[in-house]
Design a protein around this motif. Structure first.
Motif, mmCIF file in Angstrom:
data_model
loop_
_atom_site.group_PDB
_atom_site.id
_atom_site.type_symbol
_atom_site.label_atom_id
_atom_site.label_comp_id
_atom_site.label_asym_id
_atom_site.label_seq_id
_atom_site.Cartn_x
_atom_site.Cartn_y
_atom_site.Cartn_z
ATOM 1 N N PRO A 35 0.836 -1.211 0.000
ATOM 2 C CA PRO A 35 0.000 0.000 0.000
ATOM 3 C C PRO A 35 0.866 1.255 0.000
ATOM 4 C CG PRO A 35 -0.830 -1.579 1.580
ATOM 5 C CD PRO A 35 0.503 -2.097 1.112
ATOM 6 N N THR A 36 0.362 2.281 -0.678
ATOM 7 C CA THR A 36 1.121 3.522 -0.812
ATOM 8 C C THR A 36 0.838 4.516 0.300
ATOM 9 O OG1 THR A 36 -0.579 4.530 -2.181
ATOM 10 C CG2 THR A 36 1.169 3.299 -3.317
ATOM 11 N N THR A 37 -0.109 4.224 1.134
ATOM 12 C CA THR A 37 -0.501 5.184 2.175
ATOM 13 C C THR A 37 -0.633 4.488 3.519
ATOM 14 O OG1 THR A 37 -2.878 4.787 1.900
ATOM 15 C CG2 THR A 37 -1.885 6.515 0.514
ATOM 16 N N ALA B 296 -8.468 14.044 2.220
ATOM 17 C CA ALA B 296 -7.977 12.813 2.844
ATOM 18 C C ALA B 296 -7.178 11.970 1.850
ATOM 19 C CB ALA B 296 -9.134 12.000 3.416
ATOM 20 N N PHE B 297 -7.517 12.069 0.554
ATOM 21 C CA PHE B 297 -6.838 11.297 -0.480
ATOM 22 C C PHE B 297 -5.872 12.140 -1.310
ATOM 23 C CE2 PHE B 297 -10.579 8.665 0.370
ATOM 24 C CZ PHE B 297 -9.983 7.427 0.502
ATOM 25 N N ALA B 298 -5.476 13.286 -0.796
ATOM 26 C CA ALA B 298 -4.623 14.210 -1.558
ATOM 27 C C ALA B 298 -3.312 13.585 -2.020
ATOM 28 C CB ALA B 298 -4.350 15.468 -0.737
ATOM 29 N N SER B 299 -2.765 12.663 -1.258
ATOM 30 C CA SER B 299 -1.496 12.040 -1.663
ATOM 31 C C SER B 299 -1.717 10.815 -2.560
ATOM 32 C CB SER B 299 -0.685 11.630 -0.432
ATOM 33 O OG SER B 299 -1.340 10.589 0.266
ATOM 34 N N SER B 300 -2.972 10.449 -2.798
ATOM 35 C CA SER B 300 -3.267 9.231 -3.546
ATOM 36 C C SER B 300 -3.788 9.456 -4.954
ATOM 37 C CB SER B 300 -4.303 8.393 -2.794
ATOM 38 O OG SER B 300 -3.840 8.073 -1.515
ATOM 39 N N LYS B 301 -4.288 10.653 -5.236
ATOM 40 C CA LYS B 301 -4.824 10.924 -6.571
ATOM 41 C C LYS B 301 -4.594 12.383 -6.922
ATOM 42 C CE LYS B 301 -9.596 12.390 -6.364
ATOM 43 N NZ LYS B 301 -9.351 13.491 -7.235
ATOM 44 N N PRO B 302 -4.435 12.675 -8.211
ATOM 45 C CA PRO B 302 -4.304 14.071 -8.622
ATOM 46 C C PRO B 302 -5.554 14.860 -8.223
ATOM 47 C CG PRO B 302 -3.684 12.594 -10.407
ATOM 48 C CD PRO B 302 -4.286 11.748 -9.320
ATOM 49 N N GLY C 30 -7.641 -0.077 5.163
ATOM 50 C CA GLY C 30 -7.924 1.282 4.722
ATOM 51 C C GLY C 30 -6.789 1.946 3.966
ATOM 52 N N ARG C 31 -5.850 1.157 3.449
ATOM 53 C CA ARG C 31 -4.706 1.698 2.711
ATOM 54 C C ARG C 31 -4.944 1.574 1.208
ATOM 55 N NH1 ARG C 31 -0.382 -2.174 5.443
ATOM 56 N NH2 ARG C 31 -1.908 -3.575 4.506
ATOM 57 N N VAL C 32 -4.484 2.563 0.441
ATOM 58 C CA VAL C 32 -4.657 2.547 -1.006
ATOM 59 C C VAL C 32 -3.731 1.491 -1.611
ATOM 60 C CG1 VAL C 32 -4.463 3.875 -3.144
ATOM 61 C CG2 VAL C 32 -5.309 4.991 -1.062
ATOM 62 N N THR C 33 -4.332 0.552 -2.365
ATOM 63 C CA THR C 33 -3.543 -0.484 -3.038
ATOM 64 C C THR C 33 -3.604 -0.359 -4.555
ATOM 65 O OG1 THR C 33 -5.355 -2.068 -3.056
ATOM 66 C CG2 THR C 33 -3.884 -2.110 -1.151
ATOM 67 N N ALA C 34 -4.603 0.365 -5.072
ATOM 68 C CA ALA C 34 -4.730 0.520 -6.524
ATOM 69 C C ALA C 34 -5.482 1.796 -6.836
ATOM 70 C CB ALA C 34 -5.447 -0.682 -7.126
ATOM 71 N N ARG C 35 -5.211 2.311 -8.050
ATOM 72 C CA ARG C 35 -5.861 3.554 -8.480
ATOM 73 C C ARG C 35 -6.087 3.496 -9.981
ATOM 74 N NH1 ARG C 35 -1.852 8.001 -7.844
ATOM 75 N NH2 ARG C 35 -1.118 7.216 -9.824
ATOM 76 N N ILE C 36 -7.263 3.962 -10.383
ATOM 77 C CA ILE C 36 -7.556 4.183 -11.799
ATOM 78 C C ILE C 36 -7.900 5.656 -11.934
ATOM 79 C CG2 ILE C 36 -9.062 3.666 -13.746
ATOM 80 C CD1 ILE C 36 -9.552 0.904 -12.517
#
Length: 192
Positions: free
Chosen positions: A47-49, A144-150, A164-170
């Protein structure tokens, strides 16, 4: 890493079709307010976060808190009613929310609309999961997701693991089979 190898051919095809910029980000058009093209996919072995917690009022007026869903995979989709790719991916999200009912919690995050406009979208597209009206909460979910998505990447879909950690993003329009694989990996525990 297994999923990355499985997704590699699909990702290569998507890159050819979407016309990514030099940095690999999707082309965005400021006056349109949404991300053009098919979704750029990222999945991480780790996870990235740290766990991301968020809450807000749903379109129906109920409280939503991510803390309630710790122990479940959560799919978070950022959208607004006037966004053509958001409308195009609504059936995909509804279908996957139904497929994973009980195992995965889906939640939408409406980034610009008032409650009445967002409710109209939900009725039109028969949404099967709740959405938070984030602009009424001072964009607290987006922050809350500022570091996970543009910041202006709409639509965007994030998959959170059971902690609750980001593992993937589209970023952009979600492809059903790719999103399905990302969700299944998180459910199986293969994403972290």
């Amino acid at each position: 890493m297994r999923s990355v190898r499985l997704l590699a051919p699909a990702l290569a095809a998507l890159l050819l079709l979407t016309g990514c910029t030099e940095t690999g980000a999707q082309d965005t058009t400021a006056d349109q307010g949404f991300v053009n093209g098919d979704g750029a996919v990222a999945q991480w072995d780790r996870p990235t976060t740290q766990p991301v917690t968020f809450s807000g009022k749903t379109i129906s007026g109920t409280d939503f808190s991510s803390k309630r869903y710790l122990g479940k995979v959560v799919v978070v989709n950022f959208w607004y009613a006037g966004c053509p790719p958001c409308r195009a991916e609504a059936p995909t999200l509804n279908s996957l929310a139904t497929k994973y009912a009980g195992d995965v919690q889906f939640v939408g995050v409406n980034v610009t609309d008032d409650r009445a406009t967002a409710a109209g979208f939900e009725r039109t597209y028969r949404s099967t999961y709740p959405s938070i009206v984030d602009q009424e909460g001072n964009a607290s979910v987006q922050l809350a997701f500022a570091s996970s998505k543009p910041p202006k990447a709409v639509p965007s879909t994030l998959v959170l693991d059971r902690k609750g950690r980001v593992t993937a993003r589209i970023v952009g329009l979600a492809n059903k089979s790719i999103l399905d694989t990302l969700i299944q990996d998180a459910v199986d525990g293969n994403a972290a």
